[in-house]
Design a protein around this motif. Structure first.
Motif, PDB file in Angstrom:
ATOM      1  N   LEU A  39       0.845  -1.194   0.000  1.00 22.04           N
ATOM      2  CA  LEU A  39       0.000   0.000   0.000  1.00 22.04           C
ATOM      3  C   LEU A  39       0.880   1.243   0.000  1.00 22.04           C
ATOM      4  O   LEU A  39       1.726   1.400   0.878  1.00 22.04           O
ATOM      5  CB  LEU A  39      -0.886   0.010   1.249  1.00 22.04           C
ATOM      6  CG  LEU A  39      -1.787  -1.204   1.461  1.00 22.04           C
ATOM      7  CD1 LEU A  39      -2.498  -1.103   2.806  1.00 22.04           C
ATOM      8  CD2 LEU A  39      -2.784  -1.338   0.325  1.00 22.04           C
ATOM      9  N   GLY A  40       0.688   2.128  -0.950  1.00 25.34           N
ATOM     10  CA  GLY A  40       1.445   3.376  -1.007  1.00 25.34           C
ATOM     11  C   GLY A  40       2.932   3.144  -1.195  1.00 25.34           C
ATOM     12  O   GLY A  40       3.359   2.095  -1.681  1.00 25.34           O
ATOM     13  N   ASP A  41       3.715   4.145  -0.789  1.00 29.93           N
ATOM     14  CA  ASP A  41       5.174   4.037  -0.922  1.00 29.93           C
ATOM     15  C   ASP A  41       5.888   4.157   0.431  1.00 29.93           C
ATOM     16  O   ASP A  41       7.070   4.432   0.491  1.00 29.93           O
ATOM     17  CB  ASP A  41       5.710   5.059  -1.920  1.00 29.93           C
ATOM     18  CG  ASP A  41       5.510   6.505  -1.494  1.00 29.93           C
ATOM     19  OD1 ASP A  41       4.846   6.745  -0.454  1.00 29.93           O
ATOM     20  OD2 ASP A  41       6.008   7.403  -2.184  1.00 29.93           O
ATOM     21  N   LEU A  42       5.135   3.902   1.504  1.00 29.72           N
ATOM     22  CA  LEU A  42       5.708   3.945   2.849  1.00 29.72           C
ATOM     23  C   LEU A  42       6.659   2.766   3.048  1.00 29.72           C
ATOM     24  O   LEU A  42       6.298   1.620   2.785  1.00 29.72           O
ATOM     25  CB  LEU A  42       4.592   3.897   3.898  1.00 29.72           C
ATOM     26  CG  LEU A  42       5.013   3.868   5.367  1.00 29.72           C
ATOM     27  CD1 LEU A  42       5.859   5.081   5.736  1.00 29.72           C
ATOM     28  CD2 LEU A  42       3.783   3.791   6.255  1.00 29.72           C
ATOM     29  N   VAL A  43       7.883   3.069   3.475  1.00 27.84           N
ATOM     30  CA  VAL A  43       8.887   2.045   3.755  1.00 27.84           C
ATOM     31  C   VAL A  43       9.535   2.361   5.091  1.00 27.84           C
ATOM     32  O   VAL A  43       9.925   3.490   5.350  1.00 27.84           O
ATOM     33  CB  VAL A  43       9.990   2.011   2.660  1.00 27.84           C
ATOM     34  CG1 VAL A  43      11.058   0.987   3.013  1.00 27.84           C
ATOM     35  CG2 VAL A  43       9.405   1.742   1.296  1.00 27.84           C
ATOM     36  N   ILE A  44       9.653   1.344   5.929  1.00 30.61           N
ATOM     37  CA  ILE A  44      10.378   1.476   7.189  1.00 30.61           C
ATOM     38  C   ILE A  44      11.656   0.666   7.043  1.00 30.61           C
ATOM     39  O   ILE A  44      11.612  -0.535   6.776  1.00 30.61           O
ATOM     40  CB  ILE A  44       9.549   0.972   8.377  1.00 30.61           C
ATOM     41  CG1 ILE A  44       8.261   1.788   8.489  1.00 30.61           C
ATOM     42  CG2 ILE A  44      10.358   1.036   9.664  1.00 30.61           C
ATOM     43  CD1 ILE A  44       7.239   1.214   9.419  1.00 30.61           C
ATOM     44  N   ASP A  45      12.783   1.345   7.170  1.00 36.71           N
ATOM     45  CA  ASP A  45      14.086   0.710   7.045  1.00 36.71           C
ATOM     46  C   ASP A  45      14.506   0.206   8.419  1.00 36.71           C
ATOM     47  O   ASP A  45      14.785   0.998   9.313  1.00 36.71           O
ATOM     48  CB  ASP A  45      15.098   1.704   6.495  1.00 36.71           C
ATOM     49  CG  ASP A  45      16.452   1.089   6.221  1.00 36.71           C
ATOM     50  OD1 ASP A  45      16.893   0.210   6.993  1.00 36.71           O
ATOM     51  OD2 ASP A  45      17.086   1.498   5.230  1.00 36.71           O
TER      52      ASP A  45
END
Length: 102
Positions: free
Chosen positions: A52-58
């Motif tokens: 979903l969307g372009d949210l990324v948690i590194d």
């Protein structure tokens, strides 16, 4: 503030693991997140594993970038942190990664 998180592995693929999560037994929200163990990246997803969307948690840096409509970023960061802690302890993507906050 979320007091508990239930986190369960739902499916695995060559790219990673899809997790289902519930905050406060579902009263604080619920959703899905993908975890890519090699890159340690987390992304919000739907129940089929589509991002979903372009949210990324590194998971390496702790940085969250991008957005995903109707995704509570702060809860998703807690979910990712819980999964990452369990992953670091065992060296394997965990089957569960429940957490409690006091």
């Amino acid at each position: 503030m979320t007091a508990s998180l239930g986190i369960w592995a739902e499916a695995s693929s060559s790219a990673g693991v899809l997790y289902r999560w519930e905050a406060d037994h579902g009263t604080g929200g619920c959703g899905f997140v993908t975890f890519e163990p090699v890159s340690r990246k987390f992304r919000p997803a739907d129940e089929a594993g589509s991002v979903l969307g372009d949210l990324v948690i590194d998971g390496n840096s702790g940085e969250a970038t991008g957005t995903a409509e109707s995704v509570d970023r702060s809860v998703l960061i807690k979910v990712a942190s819980s999964i990452l802690r369990a992953y670091v302890r065992s060296g394997e993507p965990p089957k569960t990664a429940h957490a409690h906050f006091y």
